[in-house]
Design a protein around this motif. Structure first.
Motif, PDB file in Angstrom:
ATOM      1  N   THR A 172     -13.973   7.885 -62.006  1.00  0.00           N
ATOM      2  CA  THR A 172     -14.393   6.539 -62.651  1.00  0.00           C
ATOM      3  C   THR A 172     -14.656   5.728 -61.406  1.00  0.00           C
ATOM      4  N   PRO A 173     -13.717   5.420 -60.150  1.00  0.00           N
ATOM      5  CA  PRO A 173     -14.289   4.843 -59.157  1.00  0.00           C
ATOM      6  C   PRO A 173     -15.628   4.931 -58.565  1.00  0.00           C
ATOM      7  N   LEU A 233     -26.336 -12.552 -60.642  1.00  0.00           N
ATOM      8  CA  LEU A 233     -25.851 -11.489 -61.577  1.00  0.00           C
ATOM      9  C   LEU A 233     -25.293 -10.522 -60.378  1.00  0.00           C
ATOM     10  N   PRO A 234     -26.226  -9.944 -59.493  1.00  0.00           N
ATOM     11  CA  PRO A 234     -25.606  -8.952 -58.576  1.00  0.00           C
ATOM     12  C   PRO A 234     -24.482  -9.388 -57.919  1.00  0.00           C
ATOM     13  N   ILE A 235     -24.541 -10.819 -57.554  1.00  0.00           N
ATOM     14  CA  ILE A 235     -23.220 -11.063 -56.827  1.00  0.00           C
ATOM     15  C   ILE A 235     -22.145 -11.026 -57.688  1.00  0.00           C
ATOM     16  N   ILE A 240     -16.843  -8.518 -59.048  1.00  0.00           N
ATOM     17  CA  ILE A 240     -15.994  -8.023 -60.119  1.00  0.00           C
ATOM     18  C   ILE A 240     -15.345  -6.563 -59.711  1.00  0.00           C
ATOM     19  N   PHE A 241     -16.414  -5.752 -59.414  1.00  0.00           N
ATOM     20  CA  PHE A 241     -16.284  -4.287 -59.034  1.00  0.00           C
ATOM     21  C   PHE A 241     -16.134  -4.021 -57.650  1.00  0.00           C
ATOM     22  N   GLN A 242     -15.929  -4.929 -56.758  1.00  0.00           N
ATOM     23  CA  GLN A 242     -15.750  -4.790 -55.423  1.00  0.00           C
ATOM     24  C   GLN A 242     -14.601  -3.792 -54.968  1.00  0.00           C
ATOM     25  N   PHE A 244     -13.719  -1.168 -56.904  1.00  0.00           N
ATOM     26  CA  PHE A 244     -14.155   0.329 -57.275  1.00  0.00           C
ATOM     27  C   PHE A 244     -15.236   0.641 -56.301  1.00  0.00           C
ATOM     28  N   ILE A 245     -16.087  -0.200 -56.109  1.00  0.00           N
ATOM     29  CA  ILE A 245     -17.033   0.077 -54.913  1.00  0.00           C
ATOM     30  C   ILE A 245     -16.755   0.555 -53.486  1.00  0.00           C
ATOM     31  N   ILE A 246     -15.478  -0.311 -53.099  1.00  0.00           N
ATOM     32  CA  ILE A 246     -15.243   0.208 -51.766  1.00  0.00           C
ATOM     33  C   ILE A 246     -14.323   1.408 -52.085  1.00  0.00           C
ATOM     34  N   HIS A 247     -13.720   1.825 -53.154  1.00  0.00           N
ATOM     35  CA  HIS A 247     -12.712   2.900 -53.384  1.00  0.00           C
ATOM     36  C   HIS A 247     -13.668   4.238 -53.353  1.00  0.00           C
TER      37      HIS A 247
END
Length: 255
Positions: A172-173, A233-235, A240-242, A244-247
């Motif tokens: 999922t990440p 919206l992109p910011i 919110i999902f930073q 998950f993005i990093i992981h």
């Protein structure tokens, strides 16, 4: 900060608004108003343009996640030959500038009657985002132990069952990371959106925001407010999902 200022205040040498106002933002969401007001006609197109961008970017994200995950899973379980094919596919897609294929893509879209439609922009965006999605997901999928799938197969799952019920939930990440990437890439793309759209029925918000350049004597504070609305919206999604993005990206690089 300038988007919260009045025009006369924006020309002064300070950054903090002394008389904050939301008037620059309310102009974008007036369904009715004085049509003679400078920039009003363009500003009133923003709600529809935002909806168009949501449709386009959301579709690009879904296509990337669905087809990208299937292709990445197959390549993650292949030998070096499959990795070499993906590498060539990825490098080829990244090395071709958009301007080099502008005319051919336009002619193809026109021949199929897709000009001024959401589908034309979606197909163009998928062309450039899907290779990156497959590349990142493949690296992330390779970090998942093969024994996990074997255990699911022993418990009675088919290969597809193990993929959708066991494998994809574990990743999922990585899926969220590439999903947000493809969404933001599509949301902020301007070149092909400008090339393939001509009316508000298909124009995304980036193209409508650029229409202010054609306005005469438009207040710079209104343009600033439009810029904030485009990137807002992109910011928010990135914040919110930073995690998950990093992981997700970190797992792909490690793999």
């Amino acid at each position: 900060m300038i988007s919260f200022m009045q025009e006369r205040e924006a020309t002064q040498l300070h950054w903090i608004p002394r008389e904050p106002t939301l008037e620059n933002y309310t102009m974008y969401f007036r369904v009715y108003g004085d049509s003679a007001e400078i920039g009003a006609a363009t500003a009133r197109q923003f709600p529809r343009a935002i909806a168009n961008s949501l449709i386009i970017a959301g579709s690009v994200m879904f296509i990337n996640l669905f087809f990208g995950s299937l292709a990445a899973y197959a390549l993650a379980r292949m030998n070096f030959g499959g990795n070499l094919v993906l590498l060539l596919f990825y490098l080829g897609s990244r090395s071709v500038p958009g301007v080099a294929i502008m005319i051919p893509m336009y002619l193809v879209m026109r021949s199929y009657g897709l000009l001024d439609t959401h589908l034309a922009v979606i197909l163009a965006h998928v062309t450039f985002t899907l290779p990156f999605t497959i590349w990142i997901l493949k690296g992330y999928f390779q970090t998942v132990p093969l024994d996990l799938e074997r255990a699911a197969r022993v418990d009675g799952c088919s290969r597809l069952g193990a993929l959708f019920r066991i494998f994809l939930p574990v990743t999922t990440p990585g899926m969220i990371a590439v999903g947000i990437f493809s969404f933001i890439s599509s949301w902020g793309e301007f070149f092909f959106a400008l090339l393939f759209t001509s009316t508000i029925f298909s124009k995304p918000v980036t193209v409508v925001a650029s229409d202010f350049a054609q306005e005469i004597q438009i207040d710079f504070t209104i343009i600033a407010a439009g810029g904030v609305l485009v990137v807002l919206l992109p910011i928010i999604l990135a914040f919110i999902f930073q995690r998950f993005i990093i992981h997700g990206i970190g797992g792909a690089v490690t793999g």
